[in-house]
Design an enzyme around this catalytic site. Sequence first.
Site, mmCIF file in Angstrom:
data_model
loop_
_atom_site.group_PDB
_atom_site.id
_atom_site.type_symbol
_atom_site.label_atom_id
_atom_site.label_comp_id
_atom_site.label_asym_id
_atom_site.label_seq_id
_atom_site.Cartn_x
_atom_site.Cartn_y
_atom_site.Cartn_z
ATOM 1 N N LYS A 14 0.297 3.932 2.699
ATOM 2 C CA LYS A 14 0.907 3.610 3.988
ATOM 3 C C LYS A 14 2.400 3.925 3.955
ATOM 4 O O LYS A 14 2.959 4.455 4.906
ATOM 5 C CB LYS A 14 0.745 2.112 4.306
ATOM 6 C CG LYS A 14 -0.622 1.662 4.740
ATOM 7 C CD LYS A 14 -0.506 0.179 5.154
ATOM 8 C CE LYS A 14 -1.803 -0.433 5.570
ATOM 9 N NZ LYS A 14 -1.644 -1.853 5.944
ATOM 10 N N ASP A 59 -0.874 -3.353 10.178
ATOM 11 C CA ASP A 59 -2.206 -3.832 9.830
ATOM 12 C C ASP A 59 -3.192 -2.861 10.453
ATOM 13 O O ASP A 59 -3.073 -2.506 11.628
ATOM 14 C CB ASP A 59 -2.470 -5.256 10.314
ATOM 15 C CG ASP A 59 -3.637 -5.858 9.556
ATOM 16 O OD1 ASP A 59 -3.498 -6.061 8.323
ATOM 17 O OD2 ASP A 59 -4.704 -6.105 10.148
ATOM 18 N N ASN A 117 0.850 -1.193 0.000
ATOM 19 C CA ASN A 117 0.000 0.000 0.000
ATOM 20 C C ASN A 117 0.891 1.250 0.000
ATOM 21 O O ASN A 117 1.531 1.575 0.991
ATOM 22 C CB ASN A 117 -0.909 -0.052 1.244
ATOM 23 C CG ASN A 117 -1.890 1.091 1.302
ATOM 24 O OD1 ASN A 117 -1.579 2.205 0.905
ATOM 25 N ND2 ASN A 117 -3.076 0.825 1.822
HETATM 26 P P1 ITT Z 1 -0.894 -4.144 3.088
HETATM 27 O O1 ITT Z 1 -1.587 -5.325 3.736
HETATM 28 O O2 ITT Z 1 -0.111 -4.507 1.882
HETATM 29 O O3 ITT Z 1 -0.127 -3.317 4.089
HETATM 30 P P2 ITT Z 1 -3.599 -3.147 2.793
HETATM 31 O O4 ITT Z 1 -4.188 -1.878 2.246
HETATM 32 O O5 ITT Z 1 -4.211 -4.441 2.314
HETATM 33 O O6 ITT Z 1 -2.029 -3.123 2.530
HETATM 34 P P3 ITT Z 1 -4.518 -3.757 5.453
HETATM 35 O O7 ITT Z 1 -4.689 -5.208 5.226
HETATM 36 O O8 ITT Z 1 -3.890 -3.300 6.748
HETATM 37 O O9 ITT Z 1 -3.619 -3.075 4.339
HETATM 38 O O10 ITT Z 1 -5.937 -3.055 5.263
HETATM 39 C C1 ITT Z 1 -6.066 -1.759 5.646
HETATM 40 C C2 ITT Z 1 -7.305 -1.161 5.029
HETATM 41 O O11 ITT Z 1 -7.928 -0.344 6.029
HETATM 42 C C3 ITT Z 1 -6.901 -0.213 3.909
HETATM 43 O O12 ITT Z 1 -6.919 -0.867 2.655
HETATM 44 C C4 ITT Z 1 -7.953 0.871 4.031
HETATM 45 O O13 ITT Z 1 -9.130 0.466 3.395
HETATM 46 C C5 ITT Z 1 -8.200 0.917 5.528
HETATM 47 N N1 ITT Z 1 -7.291 1.885 6.156
HETATM 48 C C6 ITT Z 1 -6.160 1.642 6.893
HETATM 49 N N2 ITT Z 1 -5.569 2.785 7.268
HETATM 50 C C7 ITT Z 1 -6.317 3.769 6.762
HETATM 51 C C8 ITT Z 1 -6.199 5.166 6.776
HETATM 52 O O14 ITT Z 1 -5.164 5.776 7.347
HETATM 53 N N3 ITT Z 1 -7.146 5.879 6.166
HETATM 54 C C9 ITT Z 1 -8.184 5.289 5.564
HETATM 55 N N4 ITT Z 1 -8.355 3.970 5.465
HETATM 56 C C10 ITT Z 1 -7.429 3.204 6.076
#
Ligand code: ITT
Length: 210
Positions: free
Chosen positions: A12, A67, A9
């Site tokens: 992130k 996460d 991501n």
């Molecule tokens: P990685 O696992 O590769 O790190 P991912 O996007 O799949 O990437 P997660 O499994 O941790 O990561 O899912 C996190 C989701 O939660 C992300 O896709 C967003 O939809 C939401 N999210 C997390 N942090 C956020 C933020 O700061 N602002 C808005 N939405 C967020």
Amino acid sequence: MTLWFATANEHKRKELAAVLTGHTIMTPAARVPGFDPEETGASFYENALIKARALYALVGEPVLADDSGLCVDALDGRPGIYSARYGSGGGKKLDSAGRNALLLDELGGEQNRNARFVCAMVLFLSEHRFFLVQETLEGTIVSEARGEGGFGYDPLLYLDERHCTVAELSDGEKNALSHRGRAARRIAVLLDGLEKAPEPVRGDRGAWNF
Ligand code: ITT
């Protein structure tokens, strides 16, 4: 120091790199394209550990993993650890706008709109040495998505004290108060302490021995 960040991501990565400015942040795309471990944990921190452990097995150097997700009280904490996959399944995959629309739809006219972003972040030095932090950002769910900044569910979380949604903040403002910004600053302090006052660990055969 060079730190591997176990994420695909880019949002992130940018948010973390803006806090850990004294460090070089590498992502799997640079060495292991397609890195996508199955997130089978029952909590944010378990999934953070799964991602960290998987990348550490490949690079053998200090790893960070995050996460995170949105937990809505009236939905019993959903979408929670399933935030990235909310509304997806059976061959269907919603984009971010689709997930936001679904969440507003599911919440409907519910009065209790309390919700929070959660971020579990792990600094993984070896199988036997890791540091876990978990931070939150509290708010309420709007009735209509607002703002263009940030990513994911940012247009849905309203911050009373700022009179706007997270998506209406600048990148710097979001990082100053967000779940991820706060977790990253805790990790920054840990890293600083480890570098300034190393405590060699006898018998730990991990690649990194502060
Ligand atoms: P990685 O696992 O590769 O790190 P991912 O996007 O799949 O990437 P997660 O499994 O941790 O990561 O899912 C996190 C989701 O939660 C992300 O896709 C967003 O939809 C939401 N999210 C997390 N942090 C956020 C933020 O700061 N602002 C808005 N939405 C967020």
